[in-house]
Design a protein around this motif. Structure first.
Motif, PDB file in Angstrom:
ATOM      1  N   PHE A   4      38.838  36.221 -30.061  1.00 48.05           N
ATOM      2  CA  PHE A   4      37.857  37.152 -30.623  1.00 48.05           C
ATOM      3  C   PHE A   4      36.565  36.473 -31.052  1.00 48.05           C
ATOM      4  N   PHE A   5      36.456  35.169 -30.816  1.00 53.04           N
ATOM      5  CA  PHE A   5      35.266  34.472 -31.311  1.00 53.04           C
ATOM      6  C   PHE A   5      34.229  34.360 -30.195  1.00 53.04           C
ATOM      7  N   TYR A   6      33.219  35.214 -30.288  1.00 50.94           N
ATOM      8  CA  TYR A   6      32.258  35.316 -29.192  1.00 50.94           C
ATOM      9  C   TYR A   6      30.938  34.620 -29.490  1.00 50.94           C
ATOM     10  N   ASN A   7      30.830  33.993 -30.647  1.00 52.18           N
ATOM     11  CA  ASN A   7      29.538  33.406 -31.013  1.00 52.18           C
ATOM     12  C   ASN A   7      29.535  31.890 -30.827  1.00 52.18           C
ATOM     13  N   GLY A   8      30.282  31.428 -29.824  1.00 52.76           N
ATOM     14  CA  GLY A   8      30.348  29.993 -29.570  1.00 52.76           C
ATOM     15  C   GLY A   8      31.642  29.415 -30.101  1.00 52.76           C
ATOM     16  N   LEU A   9      32.146  28.368 -29.415  1.00 50.02           N
ATOM     17  CA  LEU A   9      33.389  27.709 -29.813  1.00 50.02           C
ATOM     18  C   LEU A   9      33.099  26.291 -30.274  1.00 50.02           C
ATOM     19  N   ALA A  10      34.063  25.712 -30.970  1.00 49.89           N
ATOM     20  CA  ALA A  10      33.978  24.404 -31.620  1.00 49.89           C
ATOM     21  C   ALA A  10      33.132  24.536 -32.895  1.00 49.89           C
ATOM     22  N   TRP A  11      33.121  23.487 -33.700  1.00 47.99           N
ATOM     23  CA  TRP A  11      32.437  23.543 -34.999  1.00 47.99           C
ATOM     24  C   TRP A  11      30.941  23.810 -34.841  1.00 47.99           C
ATOM     25  N   ASP A  12      30.406  23.381 -33.685  1.00 46.54           N
ATOM     26  CA  ASP A  12      28.962  23.531 -33.497  1.00 46.54           C
ATOM     27  C   ASP A  12      28.607  24.570 -32.441  1.00 46.54           C
ATOM     28  N   GLY A  13      29.608  25.241 -31.877  1.00 45.05           N
ATOM     29  CA  GLY A  13      29.329  26.284 -30.888  1.00 45.05           C
ATOM     30  C   GLY A  13      28.886  25.748 -29.550  1.00 45.05           C
ATOM     31  N   LYS A  14      29.291  24.519 -29.203  1.00 43.35           N
ATOM     32  CA  LYS A  14      28.793  23.931 -27.962  1.00 43.35           C
ATOM     33  C   LYS A  14      29.389  24.577 -26.703  1.00 43.35           C
ATOM     34  N   HIS A  15      30.503  25.272 -26.839  1.00 51.06           N
ATOM     35  CA  HIS A  15      31.072  25.962 -25.666  1.00 51.06           C
ATOM     36  C   HIS A  15      30.941  27.467 -25.857  1.00 51.06           C
ATOM     37  N   MET A  16      30.660  28.174 -24.778  1.00 49.88           N
ATOM     38  CA  MET A  16      30.524  29.617 -24.916  1.00 49.88           C
ATOM     39  C   MET A  16      31.812  30.363 -24.581  1.00 49.88           C
ATOM     40  N   THR A  17      32.636  29.827 -23.681  1.00 55.54           N
ATOM     41  CA  THR A  17      33.852  30.556 -23.314  1.00 55.54           C
ATOM     42  C   THR A  17      35.055  29.621 -23.380  1.00 55.54           C
ATOM     43  N   LEU A  18      36.243  30.213 -23.457  1.00 56.12           N
ATOM     44  CA  LEU A  18      37.469  29.419 -23.458  1.00 56.12           C
ATOM     45  C   LEU A  18      37.628  28.702 -22.122  1.00 56.12           C
ATOM     46  N   GLU A  19      37.220  29.368 -21.042  1.00 54.15           N
ATOM     47  CA  GLU A  19      37.334  28.766 -19.712  1.00 54.15           C
ATOM     48  C   GLU A  19      36.521  27.472 -19.646  1.00 54.15           C
ATOM     49  N   GLU A  20      35.328  27.531 -20.232  1.00 54.05           N
ATOM     50  CA  GLU A  20      34.453  26.361 -20.216  1.00 54.05           C
ATOM     51  C   GLU A  20      34.993  25.284 -21.156  1.00 54.05           C
ATOM     52  N   GLN A  21      35.475  25.720 -22.336  1.00 48.00           N
ATOM     53  CA  GLN A  21      35.969  24.760 -23.318  1.00 48.00           C
ATOM     54  C   GLN A  21      37.149  23.967 -22.777  1.00 48.00           C
ATOM     55  N   ALA A  22      38.057  24.642 -22.052  1.00 47.62           N
ATOM     56  CA  ALA A  22      39.311  24.008 -21.640  1.00 47.62           C
ATOM     57  C   ALA A  22      39.076  22.821 -20.707  1.00 47.62           C
ATOM     58  N   LEU A  23      37.912  22.749 -20.086  1.00 47.75           N
ATOM     59  CA  LEU A  23      37.632  21.627 -19.186  1.00 47.75           C
ATOM     60  C   LEU A  23      37.370  20.338 -19.952  1.00 47.75           C
ATOM     61  N   GLU A  24      36.934  20.484 -21.203  1.00 46.73           N
ATOM     62  CA  GLU A  24      36.369  19.344 -21.907  1.00 46.73           C
ATOM     63  C   GLU A  24      37.362  18.317 -22.441  1.00 46.73           C
ATOM     64  N   PRO A  25      38.459  18.733 -23.119  1.00 44.57           N
ATOM     65  CA  PRO A  25      39.340  17.728 -23.732  1.00 44.57           C
ATOM     66  C   PRO A  25      39.919  16.734 -22.725  1.00 44.57           C
ATOM     67  N   VAL A  26      40.107  17.170 -21.482  1.00 43.29           N
ATOM     68  CA  VAL A  26      40.711  16.299 -20.472  1.00 43.29           C
ATOM     69  C   VAL A  26      39.867  15.042 -20.251  1.00 43.29           C
ATOM     70  N   THR A  27      38.564  15.209 -20.189  1.00 42.49           N
ATOM     71  CA  THR A  27      37.711  14.060 -19.891  1.00 42.49           C
ATOM     72  C   THR A  27      37.147  13.402 -21.140  1.00 42.49           C
ATOM     73  N   ASN A  28      37.285  14.073 -22.298  1.00 41.36           N
ATOM     74  CA  ASN A  28      36.751  13.517 -23.538  1.00 41.36           C
ATOM     75  C   ASN A  28      37.432  12.177 -23.845  1.00 41.36           C
ATOM     76  N   GLU A  29      36.598  11.145 -24.055  1.00 40.38           N
ATOM     77  CA  GLU A  29      37.142   9.786 -24.238  1.00 40.38           C
ATOM     78  C   GLU A  29      38.009   9.654 -25.469  1.00 40.38           C
ATOM     79  N   ILE A  30      37.722  10.468 -26.504  1.00 42.90           N
ATOM     80  CA  ILE A  30      38.559  10.343 -27.695  1.00 42.90           C
ATOM     81  C   ILE A  30      39.594  11.457 -27.768  1.00 42.90           C
ATOM     82  N   GLU A  31      39.821  12.115 -26.629  1.00 45.48           N
ATOM     83  CA  GLU A  31      40.916  13.078 -26.565  1.00 45.48           C
ATOM     84  C   GLU A  31      41.873  12.648 -25.436  1.00 45.48           C
TER      85      GLU A  31
END
Lengths: 265, 362
Positions: free
Chosen positions: B118-145
Motif C-alpha cells: 500500500f505504500f505508493y509514495n516511494g520505497l526504502a527510507w529515502d524513497g529511492k525505489h518507486m515499485t516493488l518490482e524495481e526494488q527487488a532487483l537491488e538487494p541481489v547486487t548490493n555489495e552490503i547485502e
C-alpha cells in the motif's frame, strides 16, 4: 460493506457529474470546446515565492517550507451559464516552487472540453466541499487528489483543506530561524468560496486560454486589516483542533485571509 | 542435377542433434494455467493498486515466496531476503543496521514489509525505489547485502531442478532461456503484496467501537490523536496517521542537529532528489506492530519505545528543515507510559500465521 456502498455512490455521482458537464457543453453556443489552462502561482508580497528562501514579515525574517491546498468546484461564469471545470484539485507548491523559474511558471492544471465563449467570472472553493469531505482517502486511488493519507485527519473526520508551514526569527538573531509556523486548516466550516465577476475571459478554439490564479502568502499572514493580521509569536500554530477554541479561531482567521489573498487574472 | 555433398548432410545432422538438445530447454510441455490469487484485505484498508503487467497468481506468489527465502540469490549461498526481513521480527532483522554476506554493516536499518503493497509514495527510507518490482532487483547486487550478480543468479535458476518449471507455471515462459531477473523480481513483488496485516489489532477494535480501551490505553490514544485538552497533544497522528498509521511523507523528525543542511551523516531523501532542504528527511514508517520491530529509526539508534518517546518529548535537535510538529511536548512520566501502552495496542501478529508467508523450505 459500507465502503462498497460509499464507493458506488461516489462512482454514481461521478458519472452523474460528467453527464451534467457534457450536457452543459452541448448547450454552449456553437458547441465548440477547447482546453483551458488554469495556472496557479504563489507569491510573497507580489514576488514569486520560492520555498525556503528568506522573506520579511512584521520586521522579522521568515521562510516557508510547505504550501498546499485543495481547490474545488472551479467554474467559469457567463451571463447565461456556469461551466464547472473541476470537481477537486490538490495544488502543492512545496516541491514545485524550489527555484525562481519554477516559481514564476507556477503549476498548470489543464481542463479539456471547455465550451468556447466569453466568460465574465470565476467561482472557486478553497477547501473540500462537505459532500466530498464525507469520504476518506481509502475511498480513492492513490493518484486521486483525495487519496492521500497525509491530507486527512482521521481523528477529526476531515480533509486538511490547506497547509502553510515555515520558520521565522523569534529571538532577533536571524542566523537561525527558531520559530515554527504550522497552519493546517480543515473541517466543513473552513471551506471558503470565492467569486470574481469583473473578468473578461475569452475562451477560443485553437488557442489555449490561460486563467491565472495567484495566492500571495504575505496576504495570508498580513490579512486585510490589523484585526486579521497574524502575530506569529502568538499565532504560529493551528491544526483547527475542534477541542481548542484558540486553534479554531486562528484557523478561521487564516481561512478568511487565504480567500482574500487569492486573486484571479 | 546438383549433387548434395555428404559433408552437408552431416552438417544438417549435427544441427538437428544440437537443436534437439536445445529442446531440453523447452518448457511448453508443462501446463500454464495460472490461478488468480485472492487477497484478503481488511475492509477499512486503502485501495490496493497492482501493476497491470504483474497480476497476482497463486503460482507467481509461490515462486516469489521461494525466491524470497532462498539463499540462491546471494553470492555464497548464505543469505536471502528473509535473512534481513524475518517473519518472526515482523519482517525486520532486529538489528540497528543490517549486515550483508560479507559481514559489512550497512548504514540503515532493515524495514518491515508489513502492508508494503500500500505504500505508493516511494520505497526504502529515502524513497529511492518507486515499485516493488524495481526494488527487488537491488538487494541481489548490493555489495552490503547479497553481493551477487544477476547473471549468476539466472544461471543458477536455469540449472535448478525446480525453478524452471515454476517460472513456466507462473509466467508461461516457453524456454529456460526466458528466465530473467525482471520475472524473478515480479514474482518476489507478488509475494510481498500478500504481506497484509489483519487490521484487527486492539487499536482497530477500539476504533470500530467493538472493545473499550483501558484508562491508560485511552489516555495514550487521546495524546496520539490530539483528541482532548485533558492530556497534552503528542502530535503523533499528524505523521503516523491514517489507516496504516503513516502518511508516507518525507520528514525530518529532529534526530540530528544540523546547523548546515549538508552536515547530516545520511542525507536521506536529499540523496534521491538532490534538493538541499530534503537532506536529513526520511519516510515516515507505519507504526502497526511497532512494539515488535526494535531498534528504531533509519539507523536503529533507539533500542526501546521509551527512548523514542523521550526523543519526541524533548522536541528533538535543530535543523532548518526540522518539522514544525517536532516540539517539546511536555509529557509527564505517566503520559509517556500511557502513550507506550497505546502503542502496544497496535500489535497484531495473527496475520503472520498465514501459511503462504512462511519459509517454504522448512
Amino acid at each position: 460493506m459500507f465502503t462498497i456502498l460509499k464507493r458506488t455512490i461516489l462512482l454514481f455521482s461521478l458519472a452523474l457529474l460528467s453527464l451534467i458537464i457534457s450536457c452543459d457543453s452541448t448547450e454552449s453556443p456553437g458547441g465548440d470546446v477547447t482546453t483551458v489552462d488554469v495556472i496557479f502561482k504563489a507569491l510573497y508580497n507580489g514576488d514569486p515565492l520560492v520555498m525556503n528562501n528568506r522573506y520579511i514579515y512584521d520586521g522579522k525574517e521568515i521562510s516557508f517550507s510547505k504550501l498546499q491546498f485543495y481547490i474545488s468546484d472551479l467554474s467559469l461564469v457567463s451571463e447565461n451559464m456556469e461551466i464547472s471545470i473541476n470537481e477537486i484539485d490538490f495544488i502543492d507548491f512545496t516541491n514545485n516552487n524550489i527555484n525562481e523559474t519554477d516559481a514564476i511558471n507556477g503549476i498548470k492544471v489543464s481542463k479539456a472540453s471547455i465550451p468556447v465563449g466569453n466568460y465574465e467570472g470565476i467561482k472557486l472553493g478553497i477547501g473540500v466541499p462537505s459532500d466530498l469531505n464525507e469520504n476518506t482517502p481509502v475511498d480513492y486511488s492513490s493518484s486521486h487528489p483525495l487519496g492521500q493519507a497525509s491530507e486527512y485527519w482521521s481523528n477529526w473526520n476531515s480533509y486538511i483543506f490547506s497547509k502553510l508551514e515555515g520558520k521565522f526569527d523569534q529571538d532577533g538573531d536571524p542566523t537561525i530561524l527558531e520559530g515554527d509556523i504550522l497552519h493546517h486548516i480543515g473541517m466543513d466550516e473552513m471551506l471558503r468560496e470565492k467569486e470574481v465577476t469583473d473578468l473578461d475571459i475569452a475562451v477560443k478554439t485553437n488557442t489555449n486560454t490561460e486563467v491565472i490564479i495567484e495566492l500571495d502568502v504575505f496576504d495570508i499572514l498580513n490579512g486585510t486589516s490589523t484585526n486579521s493580521s497574524i502575530n506569529l509569536d502568538l499565532e504560529g500554530f493551528t491544526h483547527t483542533n475542534p477541542t481548542d477554541q484558540g486553534q479554531v479561531d486562528l484557523a478561521t482567521k487564516i481561512a478568511n485571509n487565504w480567500k482574500s489573498a487569492t486573486s484571479i487574472r | 542435377m546438383i549433387r548434395i555433398p555428404s559433408q552437408f548432410i552431416f552438417f544438417l545432422f549435427i544441427i538437428i542433434v544440437v537443436s534437439s538438445c536445445k529442446n531440453d530447454d523447452d518448457l511448453t510441455d508443462i501446463d500454464y494455467n495460472p490461478i488468480p490469487y485472492t487477497l484478503e484485505i481488511p475492509a477499512h484498508f486503502p485501495t490496493l493498486e497492482i501493476p497491470s503487467d504483474n497480476p497476482m497468481t497463486v503460482e507467481g506468489v509461490q515462486l516469489g515466496r521461494r525466491l524470497f527465502y532462498d539463499p540462491i540469490l546471494s553470492a555464497d549461498n548464505t543469505m536471502s531476503c528473509s535473512s534481513c526481513h524475518k517473519l518472526e521480527h515482523n519482517f525486520t532483522d532486529g538489528n540497528s543496521t543490517s549486515e550483508g554476506i560479507d559481514g559489512i554493516a550497512g548504514r540503515r536499518s532493515a524495514m518491515s514489509l508489513e502492508n508494503i503493497a500500500f505504500f505508493y509514495n516511494g520505497l526504502a527510507w529515502d524513497g529511492k525505489h518507486m515499485t516493488l518490482e524495481e526494488q527487488a532487483l537491488e538487494p541481489v547486487t548490493n555489495e552490503i547485502e547479497l553481493h551477487n550478480t544477476w547473471g549468476n543468479v539466472i544461471e543458477d535458476l536455469k540449472n535448478h531442478d525446480d525453478y524452471p518449471t515454476r517460472f513456466r507455471k507462473a509466467f508461461g515462459i516457453e524456454s529456460i532461456d526466458d528466465i530473467t531477473k525482471e520475472l524473478a523480481a515480479k514474482a518476489i513483488a507478488q509475494f510481498e503484496r500478500i504481506i497484509i496485516s489483519n487490521g484487527n489489532s486492539k487499536y482497530d477494535q477500539i476504533e470500530s467501537g467493538s472493545i473499550f480501551p483501558s484508562d491508560a490505553e485511552f489516555n495514550g490514544f487521546d495524546m496520539y490523536f490530539d483528541l482532548s485538552i485533558d492530556t497534552p497533544d503528542a502530535e503523533c497522528s499528524h505523521c503516523h496517521g491514517g489507516v496504516l498509521l503513516t502518511t508516507n511523507e518525507y520528514i525530518n523528525n529532529g534526530l540530528d542537529e544540523a546547523i548546515d543542511l549538508t552536515s547530516f551523516n545520511d542525507l536521506g531523501r536529499g540523496e534521491v532528489t538532490g534538493y538541499l532542504f530534503d537532506n536529513g528527511k526520511f519516510r515516515v514508517p507505519s507504526l502497526r506492530n511497532i512494539a515488535l520491530t526494535a531498534p528504531y529509526m533509519h539507523d536503529g539508534r533507539f533500542q526501546t519505545l521509551e527512548e523514542v518517546i523521550d526523543h519526541y518529548n524533548s522536541g528533538g535537535h535543530y535543523a532548518e528543515n526540522r518539522d514544525p510538529l517536532i516540539q517539546p511536548l511536555g509529557l509527564t512520566e505517566q503520559n509517556k507510559s500511557d502513550l507506550i501502552t497505546f502503542l502496544h495496542t497496535l500489535t497484531d501478529t495473527t496475520y503472520l500465521s498465514n501459511p503462504d508467508l512462511s519459509n517454504p523450505f522448512e
